[in-house]
Design an enzyme around this catalytic site. Structure first.
Site, PDB file in Angstrom:
ATOM      1  N   ASP A 245       0.825  -1.209   0.000  1.00 16.57           N
ATOM      2  CA  ASP A 245       0.000   0.000   0.000  1.00 16.57           C
ATOM      3  C   ASP A 245       0.854   1.250   0.000  1.00 16.57           C
ATOM      4  OD1 ASP A 245       0.827  -0.585   2.527  1.00 16.57           O
ATOM      5  OD2 ASP A 245      -1.014   0.035   3.527  1.00 16.57           O
TER       6      ASP A 245
ATOM      7  N   GLY B 113      -8.134   6.270   3.559  1.00 11.97           N
ATOM      8  CA  GLY B 113      -8.939   5.177   4.123  1.00 11.97           C
ATOM      9  C   GLY B 113      -8.782   3.886   3.360  1.00 11.97           C
TER      10      GLY B 113
END
Ligand code: SF4
EC number: 1.3.7.7
Length: 533
Positions: free
Chosen positions: A281, A416
């Site tokens: 990520d 998020g």
């Protein structure tokens, strides 16, 4: 003098206030007109100290200028000593009071006060806040450590002083905890930390240590150089902000102290930035263009972390710390960018616009500029606003500092949902096809970002079915619901688990409204098309 609404640094007497407010048993008598008491708010409102700073203002008024302002100063100094009983009295003038040339140092001398008086000469129209803090600290160190002789026999255990942390310094309070922990884990004793938390008596003990750690050169460099000349104390100058710099700092301290670095310190696992920054990520941020501006210490450190530890591309680097412009120029040369040395926030904003960054790391001023330009921003340096004096433990230095930096730079930028999941499902009806991979990339790949093996890993991960918790619980929940053919059920399982429940509900609603039972693959895609419109 240039009048401006926002400045990176206040006048030098604010620097003197920062040192006075950092220390114990020091009081500062500041010859200043009534309005200059505003500076108290920096400490009570921004830094959220429980008490006012230890400063007595003479607060003369316009009508006093035709009378004896020197007498006002003398009364204030006498009263301050009687009331606060400090171990040291600093005396100086603010910008405005400097113009009336009352000479607080000379006046204090005539009073025969029973406390050491340290006069401060603050050229308010040439110098600024950090210079004022450095000069005040230097004057105090000279006054209290200057009389000490070099210790004849140095104590056997290696020892150091940690110099530079001050009130209003960016995360200085928590950085001390990290740095003391690192130094002590090397078996080195911390003799004094100053100015933050030190008394004049602690300053007098500074020469007893083997060496000095210059944690914040903007404040401590002048003093540390003088201590080196006077007492032969070596200077450790690596600032332990970031993983690599913390490693270098440990090595430098160990070398100067003549000790080995314990293996467990290298393998403690306390630092998680490296692992996170190599994770899937995080590597979607690789190649992001980042503009860095702040004081010299934090700007140089941030550029190194951004480039070497997070894989960003530094597209701008600058500082308002003119005294350390050379260091910033050297750092800028490493990243192939033109250094920006300026204390005009409008120049900095123009430079941000020209550099077209995708992320800004700066002070409170750059936070405002970035907000106007709709760019993500993390604050890395003073001056900062009240939210950057968090109640929680939040250092920048050492291993935990690296973790905090990772969290504060990277996590808020990921919005998020993990970036790789957004990539995988951008074609899904949950995410329209025109959506960018994140707000960071402005709808396109980052400059210089090439797909690599780690991107492929993300793609492989997308093929791996995840446990279908939603499917297991909802199919048989209600007899009125349309049933699913096994093919449709299999197709449903290809949808990622975290949107699968919603896909199931939407498809069933669509099927019920259109009288379709059982749900086939065709129904599933019709529903998707229907909700995707
Ligand atoms: S004149 Fe100097 S001390 Fe007074 S408000 Fe302006 S900057 Fe502050």
């Amino acid at each position: 003098m240039e009048l401006t609404v926002w400045t990176y640094e206040g006048p030098p007497h604010v620097g003197a206030m920062r040192v006075a407010n950092s220390m114990r048993d020091v009081h500062f008598v500041l010859h200043a007109p009534q309005g200059d008491t505003y500076a108290d708010l920096l400490f009570t409102m921004i830094e959220r100290n429980k008490k006012r700073p230890p400063v007595t203002y003479t607060t003369f008024q316009a009508r006093d200028l035709s009378g004896d302002t020197a007498e006002i100063f003398k009364t204030a100094a006498r009263d301050a000593v009687a009331r606060f009983k400090p171990q040291a009295l600093l005396v100086g003038a603010s910008c405005t009071a400097e113009l009336i040339q009352d000479d607080p140092g000379g006046l204090a001398k005539t009073l025969g006060l029973n406390v050491p008086v340290v006069p401060l000469e603050m050229p308010s129209y040439q110098k600024k806040e950090n210079w004022g803090a450095a000069e005040t600290f230097y004057r105090l160190v000279r006054a209290f450590a200057g009389g000490a002789g070099k210790p004849e026999t140095a104590p056997e255990q290696a020892s150091c002083n940690i110099l530079g942390p001050t009130s209003l310094g960016f995360r200085n309070r928590d950085d001390i905890v990290e740095v003391v922990r690192l130094v002590e884990s090397l078996g080195v004793r911390v003799n004094t930390v100053a100015p933050l938390g030190a008394s004049p008596a602690d300053l007098a003990r500074i020469p007893q240590a083997h060496f000095n750690i210059v944690l914040y050169p903007e404040i401590a460099d002048t003093s540390a150089r003088w201590l080196k000349r006077q007492f032969g104390q070596e200077m450790v100058t690596t600032i332990p902000i970031g993983v690599g710099a913390t490693r270098d700092f440990v090595a430098e301290v160990a070398k100067v102290a003549g000790v080995e670095v314990p293996q467990e310190l290298l393998e403690s696992g306390a630092e998680r930035l490296s692992w996170y920054s190599a994770s899937i990520d995080s590597n979607y941020l690789t190649g992001k263009r980042v503009f860095v501006f702040g004081d010299a210490t934090h700007a140089i450190s941030a550029a190194r972390i951004a480039s070497e530890e997070l894989g960003f591309k530094v597209c701008g680097l600058g500082t308002y710390s003119r005294e350390f412009a050379r260091d910033v120029r050297e750092a800028a040369a490493k990243y192939g960018v033109e250094p920006l040395i300026s204390d005009n926030h409008l120049d900095v904003e123009d430079a941000i616009i020209a550099a077209q960054p995708e992320l800004v790391l700066g002070t409170q001023m750059e936070r405002h500029a970035a907000k106007r330009l709709r760019l993500p921003c993390a604050v890395i340096s003073s001056p900062v606003h009240v939210q950057d004096f968090p109640a929680r433990y939040s250092p920048q230095m050492g291993h935990e500092g690296a973790n905090v930096i990772f969290d504060s730079w990277v996590h808020p930028l990921m919005m998020g949902l993990e970036e790789h999941l957004l990539q995988m499902f951008r074609g899904d009806f949950e995410f329209h096809d025109d959506a960018g991979s994140s707000h960071l990339s402005h709808g396109g790949p980052a400059a210089g970002h090439q797909p690599d093996a780690r991107d492929e890993q993300a793609a492989v991960a997308a093929e791996t079915p995840a446990p279908d918790v939603a499917a297991a619980t909802s199919t048989a929940a209600n007899d009125d619901q349309p049933s699913w053919t096994s093919d449709a059920e299999r197709e449903l399982r290809k949808i990622p688990f975290f949107v699968r429940g919603k896909a199931r509900r939407n498809t069933e609603t669509y099927a019920t409204e259109n009288g379709l039972n059982p749900i086939t693959i065709e129904t599933l895609y019709d529903a998707k098309a229907h909700f995707g419109r």
